[in-house]
Design an enzyme around this catalytic site. Structure first.
Site, mmCIF file in Angstrom:
data_model
loop_
_atom_site.group_PDB
_atom_site.id
_atom_site.type_symbol
_atom_site.label_atom_id
_atom_site.label_comp_id
_atom_site.label_asym_id
_atom_site.label_seq_id
_atom_site.Cartn_x
_atom_site.Cartn_y
_atom_site.Cartn_z
ATOM 1 C CD GLN A 155 -2.814 -1.272 2.390
ATOM 2 O OE1 GLN A 155 -2.423 -0.862 3.486
ATOM 3 N NE2 GLN A 155 -3.996 -1.837 2.233
ATOM 4 N NE ARG A 205 -1.335 1.551 -6.374
ATOM 5 C CZ ARG A 205 -1.169 2.472 -7.326
ATOM 6 N NH1 ARG A 205 0.022 2.943 -7.606
ATOM 7 N NH2 ARG A 205 -2.189 2.951 -7.987
ATOM 8 C CG HIS A 210 -1.714 13.691 -1.045
ATOM 9 N ND1 HIS A 210 -3.030 14.041 -1.250
ATOM 10 C CD2 HIS A 210 -1.466 12.666 -1.904
ATOM 11 C CE1 HIS A 210 -3.549 13.263 -2.181
ATOM 12 N NE2 HIS A 210 -2.634 12.415 -2.592
ATOM 13 N NE ARG A 257 -2.467 4.716 1.702
ATOM 14 C CZ ARG A 257 -2.992 3.745 0.972
ATOM 15 N NH1 ARG A 257 -3.984 3.021 1.443
ATOM 16 N NH2 ARG A 257 -2.556 3.500 -0.249
HETATM 17 C C1 LIG Z 1 -8.661 3.636 0.983
HETATM 18 C C2 LIG Z 1 -7.740 3.417 -0.204
HETATM 19 C C3 LIG Z 1 -7.951 2.347 -1.050
HETATM 20 C C4 LIG Z 1 -7.111 2.142 -2.151
HETATM 21 N N1 LIG Z 1 -7.310 1.057 -2.968
HETATM 22 C C5 LIG Z 1 -6.478 0.847 -4.022
HETATM 23 C C6 LIG Z 1 -6.636 -0.272 -4.894
HETATM 24 O O1 LIG Z 1 -7.541 -1.074 -4.736
HETATM 25 N N2 LIG Z 1 -5.763 -0.441 -5.913
HETATM 26 C C7 LIG Z 1 -4.735 0.431 -6.150
HETATM 27 O O2 LIG Z 1 -3.980 0.243 -7.106
HETATM 28 N N3 LIG Z 1 -4.544 1.501 -5.345
HETATM 29 C C8 LIG Z 1 -5.385 1.725 -4.289
HETATM 30 N N4 LIG Z 1 -5.191 2.809 -3.469
HETATM 31 C C9 LIG Z 1 -4.079 3.689 -3.761
HETATM 32 C C10 LIG Z 1 -4.581 4.995 -4.417
HETATM 33 O O3 LIG Z 1 -5.239 4.744 -5.644
HETATM 34 C C11 LIG Z 1 -3.391 5.928 -4.665
HETATM 35 O O4 LIG Z 1 -2.525 5.385 -5.631
HETATM 36 C C12 LIG Z 1 -2.586 6.161 -3.397
HETATM 37 O O5 LIG Z 1 -3.446 6.472 -2.330
HETATM 38 C C13 LIG Z 1 -1.618 7.297 -3.620
HETATM 39 O O6 LIG Z 1 -2.356 8.488 -3.749
HETATM 40 P P1 LIG Z 1 -1.881 9.607 -4.754
HETATM 41 O O7 LIG Z 1 -1.789 9.064 -6.143
HETATM 42 O O8 LIG Z 1 -2.776 10.792 -4.575
HETATM 43 O O9 LIG Z 1 -0.425 9.950 -4.135
HETATM 44 P P2 LIG Z 1 0.949 10.042 -4.869
HETATM 45 O O10 LIG Z 1 1.191 8.861 -5.720
HETATM 46 O O11 LIG Z 1 1.938 10.381 -3.810
HETATM 47 O O12 LIG Z 1 0.752 11.267 -5.809
HETATM 48 C C14 LIG Z 1 0.467 12.549 -5.251
HETATM 49 C C15 LIG Z 1 -0.212 13.367 -6.305
HETATM 50 O O13 LIG Z 1 0.703 13.549 -7.389
HETATM 51 C C16 LIG Z 1 -0.004 13.467 -8.612
HETATM 52 N N5 LIG Z 1 0.495 12.319 -9.381
HETATM 53 C C17 LIG Z 1 1.339 11.343 -8.959
HETATM 54 N N6 LIG Z 1 1.605 10.496 -9.934
HETATM 55 C C18 LIG Z 1 0.911 10.933 -11.009
HETATM 56 C C19 LIG Z 1 0.762 10.470 -12.325
HETATM 57 N N7 LIG Z 1 1.385 9.371 -12.772
HETATM 58 N N8 LIG Z 1 -0.025 11.171 -13.163
HETATM 59 C C20 LIG Z 1 -0.677 12.266 -12.751
HETATM 60 N N9 LIG Z 1 -0.580 12.769 -11.506
HETATM 61 C C21 LIG Z 1 0.215 12.095 -10.655
HETATM 62 C C22 LIG Z 1 -1.471 13.327 -8.270
HETATM 63 O O14 LIG Z 1 -2.050 14.603 -8.177
HETATM 64 C C23 LIG Z 1 -1.446 12.700 -6.918
HETATM 65 O O15 LIG Z 1 -2.603 12.959 -6.134
HETATM 66 C C24 LIG Z 1 -6.027 3.035 -2.386
HETATM 67 C C25 LIG Z 1 -5.836 4.111 -1.520
HETATM 68 C C26 LIG Z 1 -6.671 4.321 -0.431
HETATM 69 C C27 LIG Z 1 -6.404 5.504 0.487
#
Ligand SMILES: Cc1cc2nc3c(=O)[nH]c(=O)nc-3n(C[C@H](O)[C@H](O)[C@H](O)COP(=O)(O)OP(=O)(O)OC[C@H]3O[C@@H](n4cnc5c(N)ncnc54)[C@H](O)[C@@H]3O)c2cc1C
Length: 299
Positions: free
Chosen positions: A99, A102, A204, A209
């Site tokens: 997790q 991600r 963030h 989390r």
């Molecule tokens: C309750 C919960 C359930 C979840 N379930 C799943 C699941 O089933 N499967 C799964 O795969 N993930 C899952 N996730 C992970 C979720 O989809 C996100 O990948 C993870 O929380 C990271 O969030 P983020 O992308 O905002 O953060 P970061 O990856 O740190 O990115 C921060 C911000 O940077 C930008 N960013 C980063 N990378 C990119 C990119 N490539 N393109 C465009 N903008 C970008 C976005 O604005 C993003 O919000 C879950 C998360 C939570 C909290």
């Protein structure tokens, strides 16, 4: 080309007494996990200093660091928060590591089990922590598992760990390579990793989390990381609590509902907001004006 040693633009490396006091000290969690801070870059003042580059020296006296940091966080001027960083060392179950990775804005280094033998420990939840499948959240745990079933579930999980640990040892004993023998594991096996994030993306991460929808185990890691952030960047941490963690946003439909519910209040918003009511809420100056603007937008 050479360094100008006569320039008065000399900087002392920014220390962080709050971080120094806890550097290396683990916070223990789950049955055998930990989080510890292993390095940092900057302090609260570094955030303000980075912000002042964008406003120029002419505005240097406009705000003290605290007011400036609160302004930055309240108005989502996020880049100064990316100038400071924390590096963590974590011991965590593989399922929590999956997790964590991600969060793409983090820099991570994970232990390789092609190279190292697998960790001896596995995470077994306390029986009372084992709940039933949530009825309204397909990813979540609900309540409602009988104590006997909880106890039985804990025994099954422990048995599986015992079996896979023995299987791994046997495979290694047969001379099977570590990269193949590691297939004999579960997602409960402990591992270790380094995890580095700048403060903006760390906030963030914490929002996502610490949320009750996140799995209990990763929430425990987020809570430990939050404790560390509070020690290292107390001013930014307090501002984040005020403007993000403890704030709520409303959907357009919710705003319409609020509008209807607050109709009475808007009979005379100016009078209401200049009365002691606003002062009682602890809102003054710019914050009071901004709060008023939001209420006016709801009319
Ligand atoms: C309750 C919960 C359930 C979840 N379930 C799943 C699941 O089933 N499967 C799964 O795969 N993930 C899952 N996730 C992970 C979720 O989809 C996100 O990948 C993870 O929380 C990271 O969030 P983020 O992308 O905002 O953060 P970061 O990856 O740190 O990115 C921060 C911000 O940077 C930008 N960013 C980063 N990378 C990119 C990119 N490539 N393109 C465009 N903008 C970008 C976005 O604005 C993003 O919000 C879950 C998360 C939570 C909290």
């Amino acid at each position: 080309m050479d360094f100008d040693y006569t320039s008065d633009l000399v900087l002392a490396r920014p220390g962080n007494p709050g971080a120094d006091a806890i550097l290396g000290r683990p916070i223990h969690l789950l049955d055998d996990g930990f989080v510890r801070l292993v390095d940092y870059l900057g302090n609260d003042a570094s955030i303000a200093q980075a912000a002042r580059v964008s406003y120029g020296p002419g505005t240097k006296t406009v705000s003290e660091d605290e007011a400036l940091i609160r302004y930055l966080i309240a108005h989502r001027h996020t880049s100064p928060g990316e100038m400071v960083e924390l590096v963590f060392h974590l011991r965590l179950p593989l399922m929590v590591r999956d997790q964590l990775v991600r969060h793409r804005t983090a820099n991570v280094n994970i232990r390789s089990y092609r190279y190292s033998p697998m960790d001896d420990g596995s995470y077994i939840p306390e029986p009372e922590r084992i709940g039933g499948q949530s009825a309204d959240n397909k990813q979540g745990t609900g309540s409602g598992l009988a104590p006997l079933d909880q106890a039985r579930a804990a025994v099954i999980l422990a048995d599986v760990e015992l079996y896979t640990h023995e299987a791994y040892q046997e495979l290694v004993g047969l001379g099977v390579s570590r990269e193949t023998a590691r297939q004999a594991t579960t997602v409960s096996r402990y591992t270790e990793m380094y995890f580095k994030l700048d403060l903006h993306n760390l906030f963030h991460f914490l929002l996502l989390r610490l949320d009750p929808h996140a799995q209990f185990e990763i929430r425990e890691y987020a809570r430990a990381i939050e404790l560390i952030v509070e020690r290292c960047f107390p001013i930014a941490y307090a501002a984040w609590g005020e403007f993000e963690r403890d704030a709520v946003t409303f959907s357009a439909t919710e705003i319409a509902a609020l509008r209807a519910a607050l109709d009475e209040f808007y009979m005379d918003p100016d009078r209401t907001l200049t009365s002691s009511f606003a002062g009682d809420l602890g809102l003054h100056g710019r914050q009071l004006r901004e709060f008023r603007d939001k209420l006016v937008a709801l009319r």
